[in-house]
Write an enzyme that holds these catalytic residues in place. Structure first.
Site, PDB file in Angstrom:
ATOM      1  N   THR A 157      56.265 -16.286   3.542  1.00 46.17           N
ATOM      2  CA  THR A 157      55.018 -16.407   4.297  1.00 46.17           C
ATOM      3  C   THR A 157      53.872 -17.013   3.498  1.00 46.17           C
ATOM      4  O   THR A 157      53.828 -16.918   2.271  1.00 46.17           O
ATOM      5  CB  THR A 157      54.585 -15.002   4.788  1.00 46.17           C
ATOM      6  OG1 THR A 157      53.461 -15.125   5.649  1.00 46.17           O
ATOM      7  CG2 THR A 157      54.255 -14.068   3.650  1.00 46.17           C
ATOM      8  N   ASN A 208      51.095 -16.039   5.102  1.00 49.12           N
ATOM      9  CA  ASN A 208      50.351 -15.045   5.880  1.00 49.12           C
ATOM     10  C   ASN A 208      49.925 -15.679   7.206  1.00 49.12           C
ATOM     11  O   ASN A 208      50.708 -15.730   8.126  1.00 49.12           O
ATOM     12  CB  ASN A 208      49.178 -14.452   5.105  1.00 49.12           C
ATOM     13  CG  ASN A 208      48.713 -13.161   5.754  1.00 49.12           C
ATOM     14  OD1 ASN A 208      49.407 -12.621   6.613  1.00 49.12           O
ATOM     15  ND2 ASN A 208      47.559 -12.659   5.364  1.00 49.12           N
ATOM     16  N   THR A 234      54.730 -16.453   9.806  1.00 49.19           N
ATOM     17  CA  THR A 234      55.538 -16.173   8.632  1.00 49.19           C
ATOM     18  C   THR A 234      56.816 -16.885   9.019  1.00 49.19           C
ATOM     19  O   THR A 234      56.892 -17.452  10.110  1.00 49.19           O
ATOM     20  CB  THR A 234      55.683 -14.635   8.502  1.00 49.19           C
ATOM     21  OG1 THR A 234      54.439 -14.104   8.053  1.00 49.19           O
ATOM     22  CG2 THR A 234      56.766 -14.188   7.560  1.00 49.19           C
TER      23      THR A 234
END
Ligand code: GLY
Length: 566
Positions: free
Chosen positions: A394, A396, A376
Site C-alpha cells: 500500500t 495508504n 491498497t
C-alpha cells in the site's frame, strides 16, 4: 564463486528452465479460471501476466511475487509501489509458514503530537497529505529480503518486466484514467502543474515512466543501495527538503524489515494463517472466525438480515478491541494471547443478541466521523509445487501522500495517517486508536491489511486478501465464509456482494444492488443504520480444488485478473 559468474550461472539456469517449460506451458488469463501449474490474481492484467510468465519459466511463487510487486509499482500507480510498504504471508509446500513485515516506519524525527496544533487539536489533512504524512518506505527492502530467503530466480530477472513496462510504456485502463482524473487537484496541490500525472487522461493513453525505469534499474544493479542510497535517495530527500518533510538519510539507512511469526488459528478443520501486529488483520480475522464457529450459516442464509446482524455484532466488538489493544509489538505489549483466548472470546461475544442491536457507544466510548473508500492492493499466488504467498501492499490513500518524486518516478505513501494521531480521533478510515498506536520515532503504524492463507486437513487450501483500509478484515472474513460455509467457488466468493461494519461509526455499509429493500427494512427494525457504497474492497484469491487444480478469483470491481499456467 564471484558475483558476476554467479549471476551468469543463475541466468543460464533460468534460461534452461524457460526452454524446458516453454514447450508445454501456456498462460491463460481471466476470472474464475483453472490451471494445474500455477495461478495468481492481482489488480492489473499486465502484472498478473508478468507474474505468470515467471511461474511458466520455472520460478516459484515467491519469485513471481517479487515480479508482480515491481510490475504493480509501474502499472498500478495508485497503490502498487516502491514508495510504500506491506506485508507478506507465505506457506512453503513443506508446510512451513511465515510472514514478512515490510511496513513503513515513523521517521526518527516523528513525535507523538506532530499533527496537533498548540491547542492540541488535530491539524486537518497534515497526517494524510503532503511530505509530513510520509512513512519511511519498506517495499524495496521487503522484496529484496523476500527474494533472498525464498526466491530461486535471479532478482535481476524478476524486476526486468517492470523496467520494460516503465521504459516502453503501457496503455492505461479506463479505471486508471478515471482515477487519475479525479486526483488532478490533489496532484497539483502537492507537486505543481508540471508534474507528469497532471493532464486529462483517456483510457488507452500510453503511460511512459522513464524516471521510474531508471530507479528500477538502480535497484536491479545495486539492490538496497539502489533505493536507500545514491541518486534515488537523494531525489527523495530533496523532495522532503522542498516540502517540509522530516525523512532523512539516517531514516533510509535504518530501515529494516521483520520476519514475524504468523497468527495461526483453526476455524473448524481449516487452519488460518495470517498477519500478526503491526497489522490488526490477523488477530481481528481470528477473533471473527472463532466467534463464528457455532453460527448456523446455512440456516441463517447468505447476506440475510439475521446473518448481517450477527456479523455486525461480532465486528463491533472486534474493532473495539482493535482500537484499544493493537499497535506495533516492537513498541507496545500487544496482549495477543488474551485476544485469541477462547475464554476471553466467549465472554466478549456472550452478550450478542440475535435479534437486537447493541449500540457501539455501549461497547466503548468514541467519536467518529466518516469512512472513505481507500486503496491498497493485494495479490495471491500459488505455484505448481504448492508454495503459496499472499501480499498486501500500500501507499495508504490512492497515490499515497500525492507527493511524487519526479527525478525517481514514484509516489510516496501517506502511511503516517494510520497512526492514532490523537486518541479517540478517527483517521481517514474512521478508525480510532489509543496508546497502543500512538506515534513514536521508528514505530510502525497499525494496519488492517490481512494477507491470509488457509489449510484444509494440513494441505494448502486458499490464498486471499484485498485492499480497502478498515474494510479489509471483514472482506477477507466474508470471502472465507463464502467458500467454507456457502460452498461458493472462489470467483463466486469474490463476486458476492459484501457488507462492512467496524464498531465506530455505528453503521453498516452495503454495496450497490447488494441488499434488497426487505433486508434493509429488517435491519433497520433491529436498530441498524445502513449506508450505500458503490463497492467495497477488491478481493484477489486462489483456491486449491480437491482435484489439485488451482482456481483464480479476481475482483470485477476493478481491472483485477487471474493468470494461470496450463
Ligand atoms: N493503509 C491501510 C492499512 O494499512 O490498513
Amino acid at each position: 564463486m564471484n558475483k558476476k559468474i554467479h549471476l551468469l550461472v543463475v541466468g543460464l539456469l533460468a534460461l534452461v528452465a524457460c526452454q524446458q517449460t516453454s514447450k508445454t506451458s501456456e498462460i491463460i488469463t481471466g476470472r474464475g479460471i483453472e490451471a494445474p501449474n500455477g495461478m495468481l490474481a492481482s489488480a492489473h492484467p499486465l502484472a498478473s501476466k508478468a507474474g505468470a510468465e515467471i511461474l511458466a519459466q520455472g520460478g516459484n511463487a515467491f519469485d513471481a511475487a517479487v515480479c508482480v510487486h515491481f510490475a504493480l509499482a509501474v502499472v498500478y500507480p495508485r497503490a502498487g509501489n516502491i514508495g510504500g510498504g506491506g506485508f507478506a504471508v507465505y506457506r512453503k509446500n513443506n508446510g512451513e509458514t511465515g510472514t514478512l513485515d515490510f511496513r513503513e516506519k515513523a521517521p526518527l524525527q516523528a513525535s507523538r503530537n506532530m499533527y496537533l496544533d498548540s491547542m492540541q487539536n488535530v491539524i486537518p489533512d497534515l497526517s494524510s497529505t503532503g511530505a509530513l504524512s510520509v512513512g519511511v518506505p519498506g517495499s524495496v527492502q521487503g522484496m529484496i529480503d523476500l527474494h533472498k530467503k525464498l526466491g530461486t530466480i535471479a532478482f535481476e530477472n524478476l524486476i526486468e518486466p517492470a523496467i520494460k513496462l516503465a521504459e516502453n510504456g503501457f496503455a492505461i485502463t479506463k479505471d486508471e484514467a478515471d482515477k487519475l482524473n479525479s486526483y488532478q487537484e490533489a496532484f497539483i496541490k502537492a507537486n505543481g502543474t508540471a508534474m507528469y500525472f497532471v493532464k486529462n487522461w483517456q483510457a488507452g493513453d500510453t503511460m511512459h515512466l522513464p524516471a521510474l525505469a531508471k530507479t528500477l534499474k538502480a535497484i536491479q544493479k545495486n539492490g538496497r543501495d539502489g533505493f536507500y542510497k545514491g541518486d534515488v535517495a537523494a531525489a527523495m530527500l530533496k523532495k522532503m527538503n522542498e516540502k517540509a518533510g522530516i525523512i532523512t538519510q539516517a531514516d533510509l539507512d535504518a530501515y529494516k524489515t521483520v520476519w514475524r511469526k504468523p497468527i495461526e488459528i483453526f476455524y473448524k478443520n481449516y487452519k488460518v494463517i495470517s498477519m500478526p501486529p503491526p497489522s490488526s488483520g490477523g488477530i481481528a480475522l481470528a477473533q471473527l472466525l472463532k466467534g463464528s464457529e457455532n453460527f448456523d450459516w446455512k440456516a441463517s442464509g447468505h447476506n440475510s438480515a439475521a446473518t448481517i446482524h450477527f456479523t455486525t455484532e461480532l465486528q463491533r466488538r472486534v474493532y473495539a478491541d482493535r482500537a484499544s489493544y493493537l499497535g506495533d509489538p516492537d513498541f507496545y505489549p500487544v496482549p495477543q494471547q488474551m485476544l485469541l483466548d477462547s475464554t476471553y472470546l466467549a465472554q466478549r461475544f456472550e452478550n450478542i443478541k440475535l435479534n437486537k442491536k447493541t449500540n457501539s457507544s455501549d461497547i466503548k466510548e468514541g467519536s467518529v466521523e466518516i469512512i472513505e473508500s481507500i486503496e491498497t492492493t493485494h495479490f495471491s499466488i500459488v505455484d505448481k509445487q504448492g508454495n503459496a504467498i499472499a501480499i498486501t501492499t500500500t501507499l495508504n490513500g490512492n497515490y499515497g501522500s500525492k507527493v511524487f518524486v519526479e527525478n525517481a518516478g514514484f509516489f510516496l505513501n501517506n502511511e503516517m495517517d494510520d497512526f492514532s494521531v490523537k486518541p479517540g480521533v478517527p483517521n481517514q478510515f474512521g478508525l480510532i486508536g489509543a496508546e497502543a498506536n500512538a506515534i513514536a520515532p521508528q514505530k510502525r503504524m497499525l494496519s488492517s491489511m490481512t494477507p491470509t492463507i488457509l489449510e484444509k486437513n494440513n494441505e494448502l487450501f486458499m490464498v486471499v486478501g484485498t485492499p480497502g483500509g478498515a474494510t479489509i478484515i471483514t472482506l477477507v472474513y466474508q470471502a472465507i465464509i463464502n467458500v467454507i460455509e456457502y460452498d461458493m467457488d472462489i470467483q463466486q466468493a469474490v463476486d458476492a456482494k459484501k457488507t462492512h461494519s467496524q464498531w465506530l461509526p455505528d453503521i453498516i455499509l452495503y454495496e450497490e444492488n447488494g441488499l434488497d429493500s426487505s433486508i434493509i427494512k429488517n435491519l433497520n427494525q433491529m436498530g441498524h443504520v445502513l449506508e450505500l457504497r458503490p463497492y467495497i474492497g477488491k478481493l484477489d484469491a486462489v483456491l486449491v480444488l480437491s482435484n489439485g487444480m488451482l482456481q483464480g478469483g479476481s475482483d470485477p470491481r476493478g481491472d483485477d485478473i487471474s493468470a494461470g499456467v496450463k
